[in-house]
Design a protein around this motif. Structure first.
Motif, mmCIF file in Angstrom:
data_model
loop_
_atom_site.group_PDB
_atom_site.id
_atom_site.type_symbol
_atom_site.label_atom_id
_atom_site.label_comp_id
_atom_site.label_asym_id
_atom_site.label_seq_id
_atom_site.Cartn_x
_atom_site.Cartn_y
_atom_site.Cartn_z
ATOM 1 N N THR A 46 -38.482 35.916 5.800
ATOM 2 C CA THR A 46 -39.493 37.066 5.464
ATOM 3 C C THR A 46 -40.809 36.656 5.842
ATOM 4 O O THR A 46 -41.740 37.588 5.205
ATOM 5 C CB THR A 46 -39.321 37.419 3.866
ATOM 6 O OG1 THR A 46 -39.666 36.273 3.120
ATOM 7 C CG2 THR A 46 -37.926 38.012 3.750
ATOM 8 N N SER A 72 -35.502 41.920 10.119
ATOM 9 C CA SER A 72 -35.166 43.368 9.473
ATOM 10 C C SER A 72 -34.349 42.952 8.037
ATOM 11 O O SER A 72 -33.649 41.855 7.978
ATOM 12 C CB SER A 72 -34.382 43.999 10.393
ATOM 13 O OG SER A 72 -32.980 43.549 10.808
ATOM 14 N N ALA A 73 -34.300 43.948 7.241
ATOM 15 C CA ALA A 73 -33.650 43.832 5.882
ATOM 16 C C ALA A 73 -32.202 43.680 6.231
ATOM 17 O O ALA A 73 -31.456 42.807 5.748
ATOM 18 C CB ALA A 73 -33.737 44.849 5.109
ATOM 19 N N GLN A 77 -29.660 40.542 4.944
ATOM 20 C CA GLN A 77 -28.326 40.813 4.276
ATOM 21 C C GLN A 77 -27.077 40.339 5.039
ATOM 22 O O GLN A 77 -26.222 39.874 4.382
ATOM 23 C CB GLN A 77 -28.173 42.358 3.872
ATOM 24 C CG GLN A 77 -29.431 43.166 3.292
ATOM 25 C CD GLN A 77 -29.192 42.807 1.767
ATOM 26 O OE1 GLN A 77 -28.279 42.138 1.326
ATOM 27 N NE2 GLN A 77 -29.884 43.381 1.141
ATOM 28 N N LYS A 100 -32.720 40.380 -3.683
ATOM 29 C CA LYS A 100 -33.755 40.726 -4.180
ATOM 30 C C LYS A 100 -34.110 39.726 -5.493
ATOM 31 O O LYS A 100 -35.250 39.664 -5.650
ATOM 32 C CB LYS A 100 -33.792 42.136 -4.998
ATOM 33 C CG LYS A 100 -33.656 43.211 -4.033
ATOM 34 C CD LYS A 100 -33.658 44.508 -4.715
ATOM 35 C CE LYS A 100 -33.650 45.507 -3.734
ATOM 36 N NZ LYS A 100 -33.631 47.006 -4.483
ATOM 37 N N HIS A 109 -39.131 45.035 -0.844
ATOM 38 C CA HIS A 109 -39.040 46.133 0.078
ATOM 39 C C HIS A 109 -38.616 45.365 1.312
ATOM 40 O O HIS A 109 -38.031 45.896 2.232
ATOM 41 C CB HIS A 109 -40.145 46.754 0.304
ATOM 42 C CG HIS A 109 -41.307 45.978 0.851
ATOM 43 N ND1 HIS A 109 -42.396 45.345 -0.084
ATOM 44 C CD2 HIS A 109 -41.971 45.752 1.825
ATOM 45 C CE1 HIS A 109 -43.141 44.638 0.618
ATOM 46 N NE2 HIS A 109 -43.005 45.160 1.942
ATOM 47 N N LEU A 110 -38.757 43.944 1.400
ATOM 48 C CA LEU A 110 -38.607 43.248 2.846
ATOM 49 C C LEU A 110 -37.055 43.251 2.954
ATOM 50 O O LEU A 110 -36.461 42.777 4.000
ATOM 51 C CB LEU A 110 -39.086 41.922 2.751
ATOM 52 C CG LEU A 110 -40.805 42.058 3.050
ATOM 53 C CD1 LEU A 110 -41.462 40.634 2.588
ATOM 54 C CD2 LEU A 110 -41.113 42.665 4.235
ATOM 55 N N VAL A 111 -36.366 43.094 1.988
ATOM 56 C CA VAL A 111 -34.950 42.924 1.926
ATOM 57 C C VAL A 111 -33.874 44.129 1.545
ATOM 58 O O VAL A 111 -32.806 43.782 1.242
ATOM 59 C CB VAL A 111 -34.630 41.730 0.971
ATOM 60 C CG1 VAL A 111 -34.844 40.167 1.730
ATOM 61 C CG2 VAL A 111 -34.770 41.899 -0.594
ATOM 62 N N SER A 112 -34.674 45.193 1.548
ATOM 63 C CA SER A 112 -34.120 46.725 1.088
ATOM 64 C C SER A 112 -33.800 47.213 2.075
ATOM 65 O O SER A 112 -34.419 47.914 3.004
ATOM 66 C CB SER A 112 -35.126 47.241 -0.091
ATOM 67 O OG SER A 112 -35.236 46.705 -1.209
ATOM 68 N N ARG A 113 -32.399 47.751 2.221
ATOM 69 C CA ARG A 113 -32.025 48.740 3.429
ATOM 70 C C ARG A 113 -32.369 50.130 3.141
ATOM 71 O O ARG A 113 -32.500 50.185 2.014
ATOM 72 C CB ARG A 113 -30.522 48.486 3.760
ATOM 73 C CG ARG A 113 -30.057 46.922 4.172
ATOM 74 C CD ARG A 113 -28.724 46.992 4.530
ATOM 75 N NE ARG A 113 -28.128 45.777 4.997
ATOM 76 C CZ ARG A 113 -26.918 45.541 5.176
ATOM 77 N NH1 ARG A 113 -25.993 46.320 5.108
ATOM 78 N NH2 ARG A 113 -26.564 44.338 5.915
#
Length: 221
Positions: A46, A72-73, A77, A100, A109-113
């Motif tokens: 991130t 990208s998220a 993931q 999260k 928000h950096l890991v939220s699709r």
């Protein structure tokens, strides 16, 4: 059971992750995956501002450079999913938490699709002239051109267009919901006719793709 492709992808991802951890200055033991290893990976993926100092403390700044931008998220993931699979193999299921969990509230928000598109990425919105692109592709390979045509007419993805078989795809018209776009609806009969006239379209496409990758379409556009 998983496919050979999935096995190869997992193998490549794990090799890349463990190589990165080694470059970060960590000593690895495959009997487990300590939480601070995962936390370090998440900070690196991130592009956390503190990564440079962490690498310097471990004397690893020469081995690995901090990222300028976060991955990208979806990719993050996916990497966590691979690590979860690995942990299940070594009897440590549940070791890898939700993405999260490793983020501060202001960085979640950096890991939220995002399931909904925020911008129209279609060719039409980008001002791409489909007829012009189609003509260029057709001049190079008629098989790829016919697949591009059914993609535009029926909304198929690349793999679906490559594997498309007109004889198997034809069903009674009363059972099919027509395309909502009148222009694309008018394209459908021609697209199907062109596919039928190319008897070897599906088989020939595999050979055609070896010389014309879909990345090269960007050049044609």
């Amino acid at each position: 059971m998983v496919s050979d492709r999935t096995k190869k992808a997992r193998s490549d991802d794990l090799y890349r992750i463990f190589t990165m951890l080694r470059k970060m200055g960590f000593r690895l033991q495959l009997r487990g995956l300590p939480p601070h290893h995962i936390e370090a990976l998440m900070r690196y993926w991130t592009a956390d501002s503190g990564v440079a100092d962490e690498l310097a403390k471990r004397g690893a700044q020469a081995n690995l450079q901090p990222r300028a931008h976060p991955l990208s998220a979806a990719h993050i993931q996916g990497q966590l999913s691979v690590l979860r699979t690995f942990c299940s193999w070594i009897g440590k299921a549940g070791m890898v938490r939700d993405a999260k969990h490793y983020m501060t509230p202001d960085r979640c928000h950096l890991v939220s699709r995002k399931s909904a598109a925020e911008a129209d990425k279609s060719w039409h919105a980008a001002g791409v002239d489909f007829d012009a692109v189609y003509a260029k592709v057709r001049a190079r390979c008629i098989y790829v051109a016919t697949q591009l045509e059914v993609m535009m007419a029926f909304g198929l993805r690349r793999k679906e267009a490559v594997m498309f078989s007109p004889r198997l795809a034809v069903v009674p018209g009363s059972t099919v919901c027509p395309h909502s776009d009148p222009a694309k609806r008018r394209m459908q009969p021609d697209a199907m006719r062109h596919q039928r006239t190319k008897k070897a379209a599906v088989a020939g496409a595999r050979a055609a793709f070896s010389g014309l990758s879909w990345t090269s379409l960007d050049v044609l556009i």
